[in-house]
Design a protein around this motif. Structure first.
Motif, PDB file in Angstrom:
ATOM      1  N   ASN A 269       1.815 -10.309   7.082  1.00  0.00           N
ATOM      2  CA  ASN A 269       2.233  -8.989   6.608  1.00  0.00           C
ATOM      3  C   ASN A 269       1.618  -8.630   5.257  1.00  0.00           C
ATOM      4  O   ASN A 269       2.127  -7.761   4.553  1.00  0.00           O
ATOM      5  CB  ASN A 269       3.760  -8.930   6.526  1.00  0.00           C
ATOM      6  CG  ASN A 269       4.394  -8.957   7.892  1.00  0.00           C
ATOM      7  OD1 ASN A 269       4.345  -7.987   8.633  1.00  0.00           O
ATOM      8  ND2 ASN A 269       4.985 -10.099   8.256  1.00  0.00           N
ATOM      9  N   ASP A 270       0.526  -9.276   4.929  1.00  0.00           N
ATOM     10  CA  ASP A 270      -0.194  -8.978   3.697  1.00  0.00           C
ATOM     11  C   ASP A 270      -1.244  -7.911   4.004  1.00  0.00           C
ATOM     12  O   ASP A 270      -2.276  -8.196   4.629  1.00  0.00           O
ATOM     13  CB  ASP A 270      -0.847 -10.256   3.166  1.00  0.00           C
ATOM     14  CG  ASP A 270      -1.502 -10.060   1.809  1.00  0.00           C
ATOM     15  OD1 ASP A 270      -1.552  -8.909   1.338  1.00  0.00           O
ATOM     16  OD2 ASP A 270      -1.965 -11.065   1.237  1.00  0.00           O
ATOM     17  N   ASP A 271      -0.980  -6.682   3.576  1.00  0.00           N
ATOM     18  CA  ASP A 271      -1.882  -5.571   3.869  1.00  0.00           C
ATOM     19  C   ASP A 271      -2.937  -5.352   2.780  1.00  0.00           C
ATOM     20  O   ASP A 271      -3.723  -4.397   2.860  1.00  0.00           O
ATOM     21  CB  ASP A 271      -1.085  -4.275   4.070  1.00  0.00           C
ATOM     22  CG  ASP A 271      -0.304  -3.879   2.814  1.00  0.00           C
ATOM     23  OD1 ASP A 271      -0.355  -4.617   1.813  1.00  0.00           O
ATOM     24  OD2 ASP A 271       0.380  -2.838   2.860  1.00  0.00           O
ATOM     25  N   ARG A 272      -3.001  -6.211   1.788  1.00  0.00           N
ATOM     26  CA  ARG A 272      -3.888  -5.968   0.652  1.00  0.00           C
ATOM     27  C   ARG A 272      -5.363  -5.984   1.046  1.00  0.00           C
ATOM     28  O   ARG A 272      -6.142  -5.132   0.613  1.00  0.00           O
ATOM     29  CB  ARG A 272      -3.608  -6.991  -0.457  1.00  0.00           C
ATOM     30  CG  ARG A 272      -2.249  -6.804  -1.113  1.00  0.00           C
ATOM     31  CD  ARG A 272      -1.921  -7.913  -2.085  1.00  0.00           C
ATOM     32  NE  ARG A 272      -1.764  -9.209  -1.422  1.00  0.00           N
ATOM     33  CZ  ARG A 272      -1.352 -10.317  -2.052  1.00  0.00           C
ATOM     34  NH1 ARG A 272      -1.051 -10.267  -3.348  1.00  0.00           N
ATOM     35  NH2 ARG A 272      -1.230 -11.443  -1.387  1.00  0.00           N
ATOM     36  N   ARG A 273      -5.771  -6.934   1.890  1.00  0.00           N
ATOM     37  CA  ARG A 273      -7.172  -6.989   2.322  1.00  0.00           C
ATOM     38  C   ARG A 273      -7.531  -5.761   3.160  1.00  0.00           C
ATOM     39  O   ARG A 273      -8.619  -5.185   3.020  1.00  0.00           O
ATOM     40  CB  ARG A 273      -7.413  -8.272   3.125  1.00  0.00           C
ATOM     41  CG  ARG A 273      -7.296  -9.556   2.304  1.00  0.00           C
ATOM     42  CD  ARG A 273      -7.485 -10.795   3.167  1.00  0.00           C
ATOM     43  NE  ARG A 273      -6.516 -10.844   4.260  1.00  0.00           N
ATOM     44  CZ  ARG A 273      -5.285 -11.324   4.108  1.00  0.00           C
ATOM     45  NH1 ARG A 273      -4.881 -11.773   2.927  1.00  0.00           N
ATOM     46  NH2 ARG A 273      -4.446 -11.359   5.126  1.00  0.00           N
ATOM     47  N   TYR A 274      -6.604  -5.360   4.005  1.00  0.00           N
ATOM     48  CA  TYR A 274      -6.827  -4.185   4.849  1.00  0.00           C
ATOM     49  C   TYR A 274      -7.026  -2.927   4.008  1.00  0.00           C
ATOM     50  O   TYR A 274      -7.931  -2.128   4.253  1.00  0.00           O
ATOM     51  CB  TYR A 274      -5.628  -4.024   5.791  1.00  0.00           C
ATOM     52  CG  TYR A 274      -5.675  -2.788   6.666  1.00  0.00           C
ATOM     53  CD1 TYR A 274      -6.359  -2.806   7.880  1.00  0.00           C
ATOM     54  CD2 TYR A 274      -5.026  -1.621   6.282  1.00  0.00           C
ATOM     55  CE1 TYR A 274      -6.403  -1.680   8.690  1.00  0.00           C
ATOM     56  CE2 TYR A 274      -5.068  -0.491   7.075  1.00  0.00           C
ATOM     57  CZ  TYR A 274      -5.748  -0.529   8.283  1.00  0.00           C
ATOM     58  OH  TYR A 274      -5.797   0.590   9.071  1.00  0.00           O
ATOM     59  N   LEU A 275      -6.180  -2.768   2.993  1.00  0.00           N
ATOM     60  CA  LEU A 275      -6.253  -1.568   2.159  1.00  0.00           C
ATOM     61  C   LEU A 275      -7.500  -1.566   1.279  1.00  0.00           C
ATOM     62  O   LEU A 275      -8.115  -0.523   1.045  1.00  0.00           O
ATOM     63  CB  LEU A 275      -4.996  -1.455   1.298  1.00  0.00           C
ATOM     64  CG  LEU A 275      -3.694  -1.192   2.065  1.00  0.00           C
ATOM     65  CD1 LEU A 275      -2.503  -1.212   1.126  1.00  0.00           C
ATOM     66  CD2 LEU A 275      -3.763   0.140   2.812  1.00  0.00           C
ATOM     67  N   ARG A 276      -7.908  -2.728   0.795  1.00  0.00           N
ATOM     68  CA  ARG A 276      -9.107  -2.801  -0.049  1.00  0.00           C
ATOM     69  C   ARG A 276     -10.348  -2.391   0.737  1.00  0.00           C
ATOM     70  O   ARG A 276     -11.247  -1.731   0.204  1.00  0.00           O
ATOM     71  CB  ARG A 276      -9.286  -4.217  -0.606  1.00  0.00           C
ATOM     72  CG  ARG A 276      -8.279  -4.588  -1.706  1.00  0.00           C
ATOM     73  CD  ARG A 276      -8.708  -5.863  -2.412  1.00  0.00           C
ATOM     74  NE  ARG A 276      -7.686  -6.319  -3.315  1.00  0.00           N
ATOM     75  CZ  ARG A 276      -6.817  -7.285  -3.039  1.00  0.00           C
ATOM     76  NH1 ARG A 276      -6.870  -7.898  -1.870  1.00  0.00           N
ATOM     77  NH2 ARG A 276      -5.905  -7.663  -3.907  1.00  0.00           N
ATOM     78  N   THR A 281      -5.449   1.438  -2.875  1.00  0.00           N
ATOM     79  CA  THR A 281      -4.897   0.496  -3.846  1.00  0.00           C
ATOM     80  C   THR A 281      -3.759  -0.275  -3.209  1.00  0.00           C
ATOM     81  O   THR A 281      -2.760   0.319  -2.805  1.00  0.00           O
ATOM     82  CB  THR A 281      -4.365   1.226  -5.093  1.00  0.00           C
ATOM     83  OG1 THR A 281      -5.445   1.961  -5.677  1.00  0.00           O
ATOM     84  CG2 THR A 281      -3.833   0.229  -6.110  1.00  0.00           C
ATOM     85  N   PRO A 282      -3.895  -1.596  -3.079  1.00  0.00           N
ATOM     86  CA  PRO A 282      -2.826  -2.387  -2.472  1.00  0.00           C
ATOM     87  C   PRO A 282      -1.552  -2.345  -3.322  1.00  0.00           C
ATOM     88  O   PRO A 282      -1.624  -2.312  -4.554  1.00  0.00           O
ATOM     89  CB  PRO A 282      -3.401  -3.816  -2.425  1.00  0.00           C
ATOM     90  CG  PRO A 282      -4.878  -3.645  -2.615  1.00  0.00           C
ATOM     91  CD  PRO A 282      -5.044  -2.437  -3.460  1.00  0.00           C
ATOM     92  N   THR A 283      -0.425  -2.385  -2.642  1.00  0.00           N
ATOM     93  CA  THR A 283       0.868  -2.488  -3.309  1.00  0.00           C
ATOM     94  C   THR A 283       1.675  -3.561  -2.656  1.00  0.00           C
ATOM     95  O   THR A 283       1.536  -3.811  -1.460  1.00  0.00           O
ATOM     96  CB  THR A 283       1.650  -1.147  -3.231  1.00  0.00           C
ATOM     97  OG1 THR A 283       1.848  -0.804  -1.870  1.00  0.00           O
ATOM     98  CG2 THR A 283       0.898  -0.048  -3.945  1.00  0.00           C
ATOM     99  N   GLU A 284       2.550  -4.224  -3.428  1.00  0.00           N
ATOM    100  CA  GLU A 284       3.393  -5.274  -2.870  1.00  0.00           C
ATOM    101  C   GLU A 284       4.637  -4.654  -2.280  1.00  0.00           C
ATOM    102  O   GLU A 284       5.260  -3.821  -2.905  1.00  0.00           O
ATOM    103  CB  GLU A 284       3.788  -6.274  -3.952  1.00  0.00           C
ATOM    104  CG  GLU A 284       2.591  -7.082  -4.429  1.00  0.00           C
ATOM    105  CD  GLU A 284       3.004  -8.197  -5.372  1.00  0.00           C
ATOM    106  OE1 GLU A 284       4.217  -8.463  -5.485  1.00  0.00           O
ATOM    107  OE2 GLU A 284       2.126  -8.800  -5.994  1.00  0.00           O
TER     108      GLU A 284
END
Length: 284
Positions: A269-276, A281-284
Motif C-alpha cells: 500500500n505504498d503509493d509513493r513510487r507510483y506517484l513519483r 507529490t507522495p503523501t503518507e
C-alpha cells in the motif's frame, strides 16, 4: 491524473495503524507505567481465557469418557477466541499485534529501530507481569488441580516436546508460530482497514482468527509465556526448554505478524513510487 486510491485500497489500514503506533510510542515513553498496566491486563486476559479453554476440554473429556474430547477442543478454542475481543475493547496491549504495528511504523520510518524494540520489550514485559500475577493467584488456589490441571500439564508437555525431534521439531514449532501470528494479525488487518463498521462483525473476525490458531495447534508466544508461568508455579517446568521454546515462538510470531502481514501490507500500500513516476507529490 486519475485517483490511485483503487490501486492502494489499504491506505486507510496503514493510516489507522500509524495513528495507533503514535499513541503506543508516546505511552511507552511519558506514560510508561500506564502502558505496562495495559500490557499486564492483556497477559491476565490471555491467561484466564486459555485456562478456560483447558477447563472446557476437561469437562467434555470427563463427562463422556473421552469420546467427546474433540468437541471440547473445538468449543474451548472458540471460547478462547474471545480473548482478543476482550483485549481489543479493553484497550489492552498485546505483543503479537504490536509486532505488526511496529513493523509498519518501521517501514514508514515513523519509529526508530531502537524505539520499536523498547515498545515491544515493554509490551512483552507487561504481558509477562500480568501472567505472573495470574499464576500467583492460580498457585494460591486449587484451580490448577484436577482435570483442568491435567490438561495444563498435557499442553505444556506437548509444547516442550518439539525439541525431542531435533531440528525437524524446531522447524515445526517455528512454522506453527509464523502461522499463529499471521492469523492474529490478518484478523486485526480486517478490524483496522475501515471496511468493517459493526462491532459484532469485528468481534467475529477476532474470534475466528484466534479460534483457527488455537484449534489447529499454532503457537502463540504470550499464551505460552502465561501457561509456562502457571505451570512453573504449580507443577514445575524445565526452564531451559521453556525459554528455548519461547525464543523460537517469538521469532516465528514476528515473522508471521510483523513481516508477512505488517511489512507486506505496508509495501503493498505504498503509493509513493507510483506517484513519483507520474510527477505527483507522495503523501503518507
Amino acid at each position: 491524473m486519475s485517483d490511485p486510491s483503487h490501486l492502494f485500497p489499504g491506505k486507510t489500514f496503514i493510516s489507522t495503524v500509524l495513528d495507533a503506533l503514535d499513541t503506543k510510542t508516546e505511552m511507552s515513553g511519558g506514560l510508561a507505567r500506564v502502558y505496562l498496566m495495559r500490557a499486564a491486563m492483556a497477559g491476565v486476559i490471555i491467561g484466564i481465557m486459555y485456562l478456560t479453554n483447558f477447563a472446557v476440554i476437561a469437562a467434555f473429556e470427563s463427562a463422556s469418557d473421552g469420546s467427546l474430547v474433540n468437541l471440547g477442543k473445538l468449543l474451548g478454542a472458540l471460547i478462547f477466541g474471545f480473548a482478543l475481543v476482550f483485549i481489543y475493547y479493553s484497550k489492552s496491549e498485546l505483543l503479537t499485534s504490536n509486532m505488526m504495528i511496529v513493523s509498519i511504523g518501521l517501514y514508514w520510518r515513523r519509529i526508530s529501530p531502537l524505539r520499536s524494540l523498547r515498545v515491544l520489550a515493554m509490551c512483552y514485559g507487561g504481558n509477562f507481569v500480568g501472567g505472573l500475577a495470574l499464576a500467583l493467584m492460580i498457585a494460591g488456589s486449587t484451580l490448577a488441580s484436577g482435570a483442568m490441571g491435567d490438561q495444563l500439564d498435557a499442553s505444556v508437555e506437548h509444547k516442550l516436546s518439539y525439541f525431542d525431534s531435533g531440528l525437524a521439531g524446531v522447524s515445526d514449532l517455528f512454522f506453527r508460530a509464523i502461522l499463529c501470528n499471521f492469523m492474529i494479525n490478518l484478523g486485526m488487518l480486517l478490524v483496522y482497514n475501515g471496511l468493517i463498521k459493526e462491532d459484532l462483525t469485528k468481534a467475529i473476525v477476532m474470534i475466528m482468527s484466534v479460534f483457527v490458531f488455537a484449534f489447529v495447534g499454532f503457537e502463540h508466544s504470550v499464551a505460552n509465556t502465561v501457561v509456562f508461568t502457571v505451570a512453573a508455579l504449580t507443577h514445575g517446568i524445565d526452564y531451559g526448554l521453556a525459554l528455548a521454546q519461547l525464543g523460537v515462538v517469538l521469532l516465528g510470531n514476528f515473522v508471521g505478524g510483523g513481516l508477512l502481514i505488517g511489512w507486506y501490507y505496508a509495501y503493498a500500500n505504498d503509493d509513493r513510487r507510483y506517484l513519483r513516476k507520474r510527477g505527483a507529490t507522495p503523501t503518507e
